[in-house]
Enzyme design. Structure first.
Site, mmCIF file in Angstrom:
data_model
loop_
_atom_site.group_PDB
_atom_site.id
_atom_site.type_symbol
_atom_site.label_atom_id
_atom_site.label_comp_id
_atom_site.label_asym_id
_atom_site.label_seq_id
_atom_site.Cartn_x
_atom_site.Cartn_y
_atom_site.Cartn_z
ATOM 1 N N GLY A 136 34.992 -6.728 24.763
ATOM 2 C CA GLY A 136 35.848 -5.800 25.517
ATOM 3 C C GLY A 136 36.937 -6.574 26.256
ATOM 4 O O GLY A 136 38.122 -6.212 26.202
ATOM 5 N N HIS A 137 36.545 -7.666 26.938
ATOM 6 C CA HIS A 137 37.542 -8.479 27.643
ATOM 7 C C HIS A 137 38.543 -9.079 26.640
ATOM 8 O O HIS A 137 39.745 -9.122 26.892
ATOM 9 C CB HIS A 137 36.873 -9.637 28.385
ATOM 10 C CG HIS A 137 35.941 -9.211 29.476
ATOM 11 N ND1 HIS A 137 34.584 -9.366 29.393
ATOM 12 C CD2 HIS A 137 36.173 -8.631 30.673
ATOM 13 C CE1 HIS A 137 34.016 -8.914 30.498
ATOM 14 N NE2 HIS A 137 34.964 -8.457 31.295
ATOM 15 N N GLU A 175 40.029 0.704 30.176
ATOM 16 C CA GLU A 175 39.764 2.112 30.523
ATOM 17 C C GLU A 175 38.280 2.358 30.740
ATOM 18 O O GLU A 175 37.896 3.400 31.239
ATOM 19 C CB GLU A 175 40.267 3.031 29.401
ATOM 20 C CG GLU A 175 41.743 3.253 29.428
ATOM 21 C CD GLU A 175 42.195 4.240 28.355
ATOM 22 O OE1 GLU A 175 41.364 4.673 27.533
ATOM 23 O OE2 GLU A 175 43.397 4.544 28.337
ATOM 24 N N LYS A 176 37.451 1.404 30.347
ATOM 25 C CA LYS A 176 36.005 1.523 30.588
ATOM 26 C C LYS A 176 35.747 1.814 32.075
ATOM 27 O O LYS A 176 34.920 2.630 32.428
ATOM 28 C CB LYS A 176 35.337 0.225 30.143
ATOM 29 C CG LYS A 176 34.043 -0.148 30.811
ATOM 30 C CD LYS A 176 32.886 0.588 30.200
ATOM 31 C CE LYS A 176 31.527 0.123 30.671
ATOM 32 N NZ LYS A 176 31.410 -0.333 32.016
ATOM 33 N N ASP A 177 36.477 1.101 32.948
ATOM 34 C CA ASP A 177 36.407 1.364 34.392
ATOM 35 C C ASP A 177 37.597 2.266 34.738
ATOM 36 O O ASP A 177 38.567 1.834 35.354
ATOM 37 C CB ASP A 177 36.452 0.040 35.159
ATOM 38 C CG ASP A 177 35.242 -0.810 34.850
ATOM 39 O OD1 ASP A 177 34.131 -0.436 35.244
ATOM 40 O OD2 ASP A 177 35.401 -1.829 34.168
ATOM 41 N N LEU A 200 30.974 -1.534 25.809
ATOM 42 C CA LEU A 200 30.645 -2.932 26.114
ATOM 43 C C LEU A 200 30.795 -3.162 27.608
ATOM 44 O O LEU A 200 31.742 -2.687 28.232
ATOM 45 C CB LEU A 200 31.565 -3.879 25.338
ATOM 46 C CG LEU A 200 31.502 -3.805 23.806
ATOM 47 C CD1 LEU A 200 32.345 -4.928 23.192
ATOM 48 C CD2 LEU A 200 30.067 -3.886 23.302
ATOM 49 N N SER A 201 29.839 -3.891 28.196
ATOM 50 C CA SER A 201 29.856 -4.180 29.626
ATOM 51 C C SER A 201 29.050 -5.441 29.869
ATOM 52 O O SER A 201 28.021 -5.665 29.209
ATOM 53 C CB SER A 201 29.212 -3.011 30.396
ATOM 54 O OG SER A 201 28.883 -3.425 31.710
ATOM 55 N N SER A 202 29.498 -6.264 30.822
ATOM 56 C CA SER A 202 28.721 -7.468 31.154
ATOM 57 C C SER A 202 27.326 -7.076 31.620
ATOM 58 O O SER A 202 26.360 -7.811 31.427
ATOM 59 C CB SER A 202 29.433 -8.263 32.248
ATOM 60 O OG SER A 202 30.746 -8.574 31.824
ATOM 61 N N ARG A 203 27.202 -5.905 32.256
ATOM 62 C CA ARG A 203 25.895 -5.475 32.781
ATOM 63 C C ARG A 203 24.935 -5.017 31.676
ATOM 64 O O ARG A 203 23.743 -4.870 31.953
ATOM 65 C CB ARG A 203 26.082 -4.368 33.830
ATOM 66 C CG ARG A 203 26.661 -4.889 35.135
ATOM 67 C CD ARG A 203 26.611 -3.858 36.242
ATOM 68 N NE ARG A 203 26.945 -4.426 37.537
ATOM 69 C CZ ARG A 203 28.135 -4.348 38.136
ATOM 70 N NH1 ARG A 203 29.137 -3.723 37.538
ATOM 71 N NH2 ARG A 203 28.329 -4.896 39.324
HETATM 72 O O1 PAF Z 1 36.602 -4.855 36.407
HETATM 73 C C1 PAF Z 1 36.304 -5.979 36.900
HETATM 74 O O2 PAF Z 1 35.791 -6.874 36.239
HETATM 75 C C2 PAF Z 1 36.590 -6.209 38.364
HETATM 76 O O3 PAF Z 1 36.375 -5.048 39.129
HETATM 77 C C3 PAF Z 1 37.983 -6.791 38.643
HETATM 78 C C4 PAF Z 1 39.091 -5.839 38.228
HETATM 79 C C5 PAF Z 1 38.148 -8.105 37.887
HETATM 80 C C6 PAF Z 1 38.147 -7.077 40.138
HETATM 81 O O4 PAF Z 1 37.188 -7.979 40.600
#
Ligand code: PAF
Length: 282
Positions: free
Chosen positions: A37-38, A149-151, A185-188
């Site tokens: 995702g990143h 857009e996930k967040d 996808l998420s780190s968590r």
């Molecule tokens: O989405 C994230 O990983 C964090 O909230 C961010 C935008 C890097 C700010 O710490």
């Protein structure tokens, strides 16, 4: 290797040299534990500008004391390797002291779009996010900054902050990257056991079903209730929200979402100790 810098002075030196040479620069703020995702944010940035800077900083100000700041996955060597493979030009990895020097006393205070949903469930969250993102934008002086857009609510809050504070940067939203079964996808996701990971797909599935029900003429309150029931049946222990909202200001929608200009479904729910969030447009 992607070059790593740890101070604002070094960061600015690189960015200013690129700009002086006529190149445009993107910042991709992250908390590390990078996944595809990143990397999709970096790939999107590379279609728009010549130079990409990723920041990795696990920001203590956006975690409440009972949250997972200590447990949050960290691994700079792996992150740097992934950034190198993605062709990212620079990794900004500041220390806590570089970001929040002794005596640091400034926090951005928000209202409006930050208040419902994540803001209600995690009252400290957006103040911490807005403060660190504003600092990163001032530090890096990028032409654009890319957020997933996930967040989705975070993206809307950051758009609001940059407009309100006249920060000279274009905020770009990137589509959510998903696993093959549809889980965002998420780190968590790394916290999930194998059994929880299998159950987690109920979240995107319940969201797709709720959108289909509303599209077919169903009431949004009934679709929200059915979605929450589906998550409970799949083993989610708590649903923080499963709400149809206006896509811009995240206000509540009237009874027929399809008549609203831009509806969006946003959800957050707990599977064991892991809190998953997701959102979908129509
Ligand atoms: O989405 C994230 O990983 C964090 O909230 C961010 C935008 C890097 C700010 O710490």
């Amino acid at each position: 290797m992607t070059r790593i810098v740890r101070t604002v002075a070094e960061l600015r030196q690189h960015v200013r040299a690129w700009k002086a040479a006529g190149e445009h620069v993107a910042l991709i703020p992250t908390m590390g534990a990078l996944h595809d995702g990143h990397l999709s944010l970096i790939r999107l940035a590379q279609t728009k500008v010549q130079r990409t800077v990723a920041s990795v900083f696990v920001n203590p100000k956006q975690f409440a004391p009972h949250e997972d700041f200590d447990a949050y996955p960290r691994g700079e060597a792996r992150d740097a390797q992934l950034l190198e493979t993605a062709g990212c030009d620079l990794l900004f990895a500041p220390s806590g002291a570089e970001m929040y020097p002794q005596g640091f006393a400034t926090t951005i205070n928000l209202t409006g779009v930050s208040e419902p949903l994540e803001g209600a469930a995690r009252p400290q969250f957006f103040g911490g996010v807005a403060t660190v993102v504003t600092k990163l934008l001032i530090q890096a002086e990028p032409d654009i900054a890319v957020f997933g857009e996930k967040d989705y609510q975070q993206l809307q809050v950051i758009r609001r902050v940059t407009r309100d504070l006249d920060l000279p940067v274009e905020i770009v939203g990137a589509p959510t990257a998903r696993a093959e079964d549809g889980l965002a996808l998420s780190s968590r996701n790394a916290y999930l056991s194998a059994g929880e990971r299998a159950a987690a797909v109920a979240l995107p599935n319940a969201m797709k079903a709720a959108i289909a029900a509303v599209r077919a003429g169903g009431r949004i309150d009934e679709a929200e209730a059915a979605g929450k029931a589906a998550l409970a049946a799949a083993g989610f222990r708590q649903v923080d929200y499963f709400d149809f909202r206006d896509a811009d200001d995240l206000s509540r929608l009237g009874p027929d979402a399809l008549n609203e200009a831009k509806p969006r479904l946003l959800a957050a729910a707990w599977l064991g100790k892991t809190r998953l969030i997701d959102n979908m447009g129509f």
